[in-house]
Design an enzyme around this catalytic site. Sequence first.
Site, PDB file in Angstrom:
ATOM      1  N   GLY A   1      -9.721   2.583  -3.259  1.00 39.45           N
ATOM      2  CA  GLY A   1      -9.286   3.475  -4.325  1.00 39.45           C
ATOM      3  C   GLY A   1      -9.011   4.884  -3.837  1.00 39.45           C
TER       4      GLY A   1
ATOM      5  N   SER B   1      -6.089   6.408  -3.045  1.00 38.78           N
ATOM      6  CA  SER B   1      -4.778   7.013  -3.229  1.00 38.78           C
ATOM      7  C   SER B   1      -4.602   7.568  -4.635  1.00 38.78           C
ATOM      8  CB  SER B   1      -3.686   5.982  -2.921  1.00 38.78           C
ATOM      9  OG  SER B   1      -2.426   6.601  -2.863  1.00 38.78           O
TER      10      SER B   1
ATOM     11  N   ASN C   1      -1.710   6.722  -7.261  1.00 36.87           N
ATOM     12  CA  ASN C   1      -1.319   5.313  -7.156  1.00 36.87           C
ATOM     13  C   ASN C   1      -2.210   4.535  -8.122  1.00 36.87           C
ATOM     14  OD1 ASN C   1      -1.174   2.577  -6.404  1.00 36.87           O
ATOM     15  ND2 ASN C   1      -0.650   3.091  -4.292  1.00 36.87           N
TER      16      ASN C   1
ATOM     17  N   ALA D   1      -2.391   1.405  -9.191  1.00 34.92           N
ATOM     18  CA  ALA D   1      -2.991   0.135  -8.769  1.00 34.92           C
ATOM     19  C   ALA D   1      -4.144   0.353  -7.804  1.00 34.92           C
ATOM     20  CB  ALA D   1      -1.925  -0.759  -8.136  1.00 34.92           C
TER      21      ALA D   1
ATOM     22  N   ASN E   1       6.006   3.512   4.860  1.00 31.93           N
ATOM     23  CA  ASN E   1       5.554   4.885   5.086  1.00 31.93           C
ATOM     24  C   ASN E   1       5.369   5.219   6.561  1.00 31.93           C
ATOM     25  OD1 ASN E   1       3.504   4.075   2.379  1.00 31.93           O
ATOM     26  ND2 ASN E   1       5.175   5.529   2.198  1.00 31.93           N
TER      27      ASN E   1
ATOM     28  N   GLU F   1       6.560  11.207   3.703  1.00 28.15           N
ATOM     29  CA  GLU F   1       6.047   9.868   3.436  1.00 28.15           C
ATOM     30  C   GLU F   1       6.955   8.761   3.973  1.00 28.15           C
ATOM     31  OE1 GLU F   1       3.044   9.155   1.399  1.00 28.15           O
ATOM     32  OE2 GLU F   1       2.623  11.234   1.916  1.00 28.15           O
TER      33      GLU F   1
ATOM     34  N   ARG G   1       4.411  13.910  -3.151  1.00 30.52           N
ATOM     35  CA  ARG G   1       4.035  13.768  -1.743  1.00 30.52           C
ATOM     36  C   ARG G   1       5.149  14.149  -0.768  1.00 30.52           C
ATOM     37  NH1 ARG G   1       0.538   8.108  -1.683  1.00 30.52           N
ATOM     38  NH2 ARG G   1      -0.542   8.416  -3.681  1.00 30.52           N
TER      39      ARG G   1
ATOM     40  N   HIS H   1       5.953   7.178  -4.998  1.00 33.07           N
ATOM     41  CA  HIS H   1       7.066   7.178  -4.054  1.00 33.07           C
ATOM     42  C   HIS H   1       8.335   6.719  -4.783  1.00 33.07           C
ATOM     43  CE1 HIS H   1       4.028   6.410  -0.591  1.00 33.07           C
ATOM     44  NE2 HIS H   1       4.384   7.680  -0.585  1.00 33.07           N
TER      45      HIS H   1
ATOM     46  N   ASP I   1      10.282   4.471  -3.866  1.00 35.94           N
ATOM     47  CA  ASP I   1      10.460   3.014  -3.820  1.00 35.94           C
ATOM     48  C   ASP I   1       9.643   2.280  -4.876  1.00 35.94           C
ATOM     49  OD1 ASP I   1       7.895   3.020  -2.750  1.00 35.94           O
ATOM     50  OD2 ASP I   1       8.463   2.160  -0.811  1.00 35.94           O
TER      51      ASP I   1
ATOM     52  N   CYS J   1       6.946  -1.964   0.062  1.00 33.72           N
ATOM     53  CA  CYS J   1       5.979  -1.152   0.811  1.00 33.72           C
ATOM     54  C   CYS J   1       5.633  -1.794   2.140  1.00 33.72           C
ATOM     55  CB  CYS J   1       4.698  -0.969  -0.003  1.00 33.72           C
ATOM     56  SG  CYS J   1       4.827   0.217  -1.350  1.00 33.72           S
TER      57      CYS J   1
END
Length: 448
Positions: free
Chosen positions: A20, A22, A25, A27, A110, A174, A214, A250, A252, A371
């Site tokens: 955990g 990030s 993020n 998820a 990344n 990134e 970022r 990001h 993407d 990713c």
Amino acid sequence: MKSCEVNFDGLVGPTHNYGGLSFGNVASQSNSQQHSNPKEAALQGLQKMKALMDMGFVQGVLAPQERPDVAALRNLGFSGTDAQVIQQAAKQAMPLLVASCSASSMWVANAATVSPSADTADGRVHFTAANLNCKYHRSIEHPTTSRVLGAMFADAKHFAHHAALPAVAQFGDEGAANHTRFCREYGEAGVEFFVFGRSAFDSRYPAPQKYPARQTLEASQAVARLHGLKDDGVVYAQQNPAVIDAGVFHNDVIAVGNGEMLFYHEDAFLNTEQMLAELQAKLGKLGGNFQSVCVPRAQVNVEDAVRSYLFNSQLLTRPDGSMLLIVPEECRSNERVWHYLQGLTNSGGLIREVKVFDLKQSMQNGGGPACLRLRVALNETELAAVNPGVIMTAPLYETLTQWVGKHYRDSLRETDLADPQLLLECRTALDELTQILKLGSVYPFQIN
């Protein structure tokens, strides 16, 4: 000269865990502290690589990092033997041990930004390792990333490598997660599309309020200069700050491009019409026909896009010119997203087929199909110069599957990270992997 785009997928490392770490993020944060299955994660990734190879796409492998990163812990004041360093960190600063064990290097989108030789001033393929300085656990990756990429693309006649940008907030980089290239053919000059979340020096650009942006404009411009890109072959666009605050950390996660096509969400960018016009004009000057597919928010809202990772998909060109979209199982599980995709493939457009892959282990940690891969466009001569040990073949797939089965645990919890035996397991596995992939000595434990 014939050219192709090669997807180099990150091999999930032996310490794959849900830390955990990030912030921004969704998820990653929502699955924090759950137990992970490193073996299953690595095998899921390998299965995707093998499937794309079987479809006729050239597929490569990018090795994971040494974890836990004992050297990083020593730099933070822990001392003694490697085992003592790990035990001290576990007792005194468990979050730092978790960060030093992160397997986030599996998201090789990344790892770096890559510019093909058709775009660069010196006619070589250029790589700039991403500094990833927004998150500590990722900021420690780029030295090993640079060595691994150097071992994969070693011929200086064809490949140029740049060190990561200065590790400060103004040059937050990134990598390819915020970079896309549009072209008529992979071997022809194209337009490189850099997406940034904020400007470090120009207050005219709005910034998100909840989560960090970022990628900076200044980092993207620096990479373009390092790679020798022409102004006529570059477009910069700002990501919508509102979608960053909705968990789109990001580009993407909200857009994907390939060839002459951009597939994006209605809320992905600021000044969208101006951006699309610039892409169309610049690609048109190169003989291309830029096309875009916009997913309306009325059909798929940003929340569903983030939850399903619809745009964190792979958009691949097939021999007949049509496109294939590789999506995670979460897209099929989301009724609105799946309904949209069914309509998309039946619309007569370029995206003709959707293939679904089970990547639950990486998805729960905040990364999907896109990713997991770094795209590198290569002509025949350049492809022949790539280290052959990292190009996926049926025998290599079998070897790596056996290697995972031999070295990986099938369950990992945060408390397991304090076990010094995990470091020995990781080093043993990676030492064998460098021989399998013919990388030489790329890890700190092999060099020091």
